[in-house]
Design a protein around this motif. Structure first.
Motif, short mmCIF file in Angstrom:
data_model
loop_
_atom_site.label_atom_id
_atom_site.label_comp_id
_atom_site.label_asym_id
_atom_site.label_seq_id
_atom_site.Cartn_x
_atom_site.Cartn_y
_atom_site.Cartn_z
N SER A 87 -16.18 -41.22 -69.39
CA SER A 87 -14.94 -41.84 -69.87
C SER A 87 -13.78 -41.41 -68.96
CB SER A 87 -14.68 -41.47 -71.33
OG SER A 87 -14.59 -40.07 -71.50
N HIS A 88 -13.85 -40.17 -68.50
CA HIS A 88 -12.87 -39.63 -67.55
C HIS A 88 -13.39 -38.29 -67.07
CE1 HIS A 88 -11.89 -37.79 -71.35
NE2 HIS A 88 -11.02 -36.98 -70.81
N PHE A 89 -12.68 -37.66 -66.13
CA PHE A 89 -13.23 -36.50 -65.45
C PHE A 89 -12.70 -35.16 -65.96
CE2 PHE A 89 -16.21 -37.26 -61.84
CZ PHE A 89 -16.58 -38.54 -62.25
N LEU A 98 -12.88 -31.68 -67.94
CA LEU A 98 -14.05 -30.79 -67.86
C LEU A 98 -14.96 -30.85 -69.08
CD1 LEU A 98 -13.29 -28.13 -69.73
CD2 LEU A 98 -11.92 -27.52 -67.74
N ASP A 99 -14.47 -31.37 -70.22
CA ASP A 99 -15.35 -31.48 -71.39
C ASP A 99 -16.13 -32.80 -71.40
OD1 ASP A 99 -12.71 -32.55 -71.86
OD2 ASP A 99 -13.24 -32.84 -73.97
N HIS A 100 -16.04 -33.57 -70.32
CA HIS A 100 -16.75 -34.85 -70.24
C HIS A 100 -17.68 -34.93 -69.03
CE1 HIS A 100 -14.53 -36.87 -73.54
NE2 HIS A 100 -13.71 -35.86 -73.27
N VAL A 101 -17.56 -33.98 -68.11
CA VAL A 101 -18.39 -34.01 -66.90
C VAL A 101 -19.11 -32.69 -66.68
CG1 VAL A 101 -16.97 -35.74 -65.73
CG2 VAL A 101 -16.42 -33.31 -65.45
N GLY A 112 -14.20 -42.59 -75.62
CA GLY A 112 -13.71 -41.60 -74.65
C GLY A 112 -12.63 -40.78 -75.34
N ASP A 113 -11.55 -40.47 -74.62
CA ASP A 113 -10.42 -39.73 -75.21
C ASP A 113 -9.22 -40.64 -75.43
OD1 ASP A 113 -11.94 -37.49 -75.33
OD2 ASP A 113 -10.72 -36.29 -73.97
N LEU A 114 -9.49 -41.93 -75.72
CA LEU A 114 -8.38 -42.82 -76.11
C LEU A 114 -7.67 -42.17 -77.29
CD1 LEU A 114 -7.27 -45.70 -75.39
CD2 LEU A 114 -8.62 -46.53 -77.34
N TYR A 115 -8.47 -41.66 -78.24
CA TYR A 115 -7.97 -40.86 -79.37
C TYR A 115 -8.88 -39.64 -79.49
CZ TYR A 115 -6.07 -45.48 -80.58
OH TYR A 115 -5.46 -46.69 -80.54
N HIS A 116 -8.30 -38.50 -79.90
CA HIS A 116 -9.11 -37.29 -80.10
C HIS A 116 -9.47 -37.09 -81.58
CE1 HIS A 116 -7.37 -36.55 -76.13
NE2 HIS A 116 -8.36 -35.69 -75.94
N PHE A 117 -8.51 -37.40 -82.46
CA PHE A 117 -8.68 -37.21 -83.90
C PHE A 117 -8.56 -38.57 -84.59
CE2 PHE A 117 -6.87 -33.36 -82.12
CZ PHE A 117 -7.49 -32.32 -82.80
N GLU A 140 -15.11 -40.34 -80.15
CA GLU A 140 -16.18 -39.47 -79.66
C GLU A 140 -16.01 -38.02 -80.11
OE1 GLU A 140 -16.93 -41.88 -75.46
OE2 GLU A 140 -17.24 -39.71 -75.53
N HIS A 141 -14.76 -37.53 -80.15
CA HIS A 141 -14.54 -36.13 -80.51
C HIS A 141 -14.52 -35.91 -82.03
CE1 HIS A 141 -14.07 -34.17 -76.69
NE2 HIS A 141 -13.00 -34.85 -76.31
N SER A 142 -14.66 -36.98 -82.83
CA SER A 142 -14.59 -36.80 -84.29
C SER A 142 -15.84 -36.06 -84.78
CB SER A 142 -14.50 -38.15 -84.99
OG SER A 142 -14.68 -37.97 -86.38
ZN LIG Z 1 -12.18 -34.75 -74.30
#
Ligand SMILES: [Zn+2]
Length: 275
Positions: A118-120, A122-125, A213-218, A258-260
């Motif tokens: 989703s992006h680079f 460090l918690d995604h790669v 991805g991280d469009l939203y975290h919560f 994703e982070h939910s």
């Molecule tokens: Zn993230």
């Protein structure tokens, strides 16, 4: 009679094959957990939600023998850590590495045809460099940010993905149909990082899903339209919220944040799958 029997066996086999070949399968992996005491960096107040834990997923999407890895989890060096303060105010837990979880399914990183993140951050790669023999699908803008100007963003850690500079790569400039049949589509949604993207999936039984991805975290971030203070472009983030909302409206897809952790706790992890 004999011919008819053979015919019906053939027919059954054809139906079974079509059922398998009808669409992609989505596998979900537990690639760690992040805990914060303070979530104000996410554009929320600590009173907005009680949630302090972010699930870190990895996904494999399999379609007719081809596989895409979407997001690569926490750094592999953190496997075995429990509630370890990896970054200031960020406590991580990572039990079993993505590589070992794939191995438990009989898969080696080289069995993954395509990789897209989703992006680079460090918690995604975190497992990025293990997939140097896969074909990288990345927005041109993210490639420049992660490979040429990584020092500008403190959540980029090139040591996790620098070998991918040698991977077969397609530089994207917008949306991309991964397998050519419309069932797995990368959707450009910049703002969190310069080339942030989400993943649209059409699953025959589960339905249509967008991996956020991280469009939203919560969940609360979506409700409030919260923009983290570490997003690279707040205005672009707002445009991406609207763009993904339109996609959800037009397709009837469900957004999976994703982070939910609440969502992740409700889902079956690999080797179980969604189809
Ligand atoms: Zn993230």
């Amino acid at each position: 009679m004999r011919v008819a029997k053979h015919l019906s066996a053939l027919l059954l086999a054809t139906i079974a094959f079509q059922a398998w070949g009808a669409g992609p399968r989505l596998y979900i992996f537990d690639c760690g957990l992040i805990r914060h005491d303070d979530i104000t960096n996410y554009g929320l107040s600590n009173a907005d939600t009680d949630v302090r834990e972010l699930f870190v997923p990895c996904y494999v999407i399999e379609r007719e023998g081809q596989r895409l890895l979407w997001d690569g989890g926490l750094p592999l060096a953190w496997v075995g850590r429990t509630d370890f303060e990896a970054l200031e105010g960020a406590y991580v837990t990572y039990k079993v590495s993505l590589i070992d979880q794939l191995a438990a399914m009989g898969l080696h990183p080289d069995d993954i045809d395509y990789i897209a993140f989703s992006h680079f951050h460090l918690d995604h790669v975190g497992a990025g460099n293990a997939f140097v023999n896969s074909h990288l699908l990345i927005q041109k803008t993210e490639h420049e940010a992660a490979f040429e100007h990584a020092e500008d963003n403190e959540i980029f850690d090139p040591s996790l993905y620098d070998k991918l500079v040698d991977a077969e790569t397609t530089l994207l400039d917008g949306d991309h149909d991964v397998f050519g049949d419309g069932s797995v589509r990368i959707i450009s949604a910049p703002g969190h990082t310069p080339g942030h993207q989400v993943l649209y999936l059409e699953l025959a039984n589960t339905g249509r899903i967008v991996l956020s991805g991280d469009l939203y975290h919560f969940e609360k971030s979506r409700e409030l339209g919260a923009i983290p203070n570490f997003n690279t472009d707040p205005e672009q983030s707002r445009q991406s919220f609207a763009r993904v909302d339109r996609l959800l409206d037009e397709t009837g897809a469900t957004l999976w944040i994703e982070h939910s952790k609440a969502l992740a706790d409700s889902l079956n992890k690999a080797p179980a799958f969604y189809d």
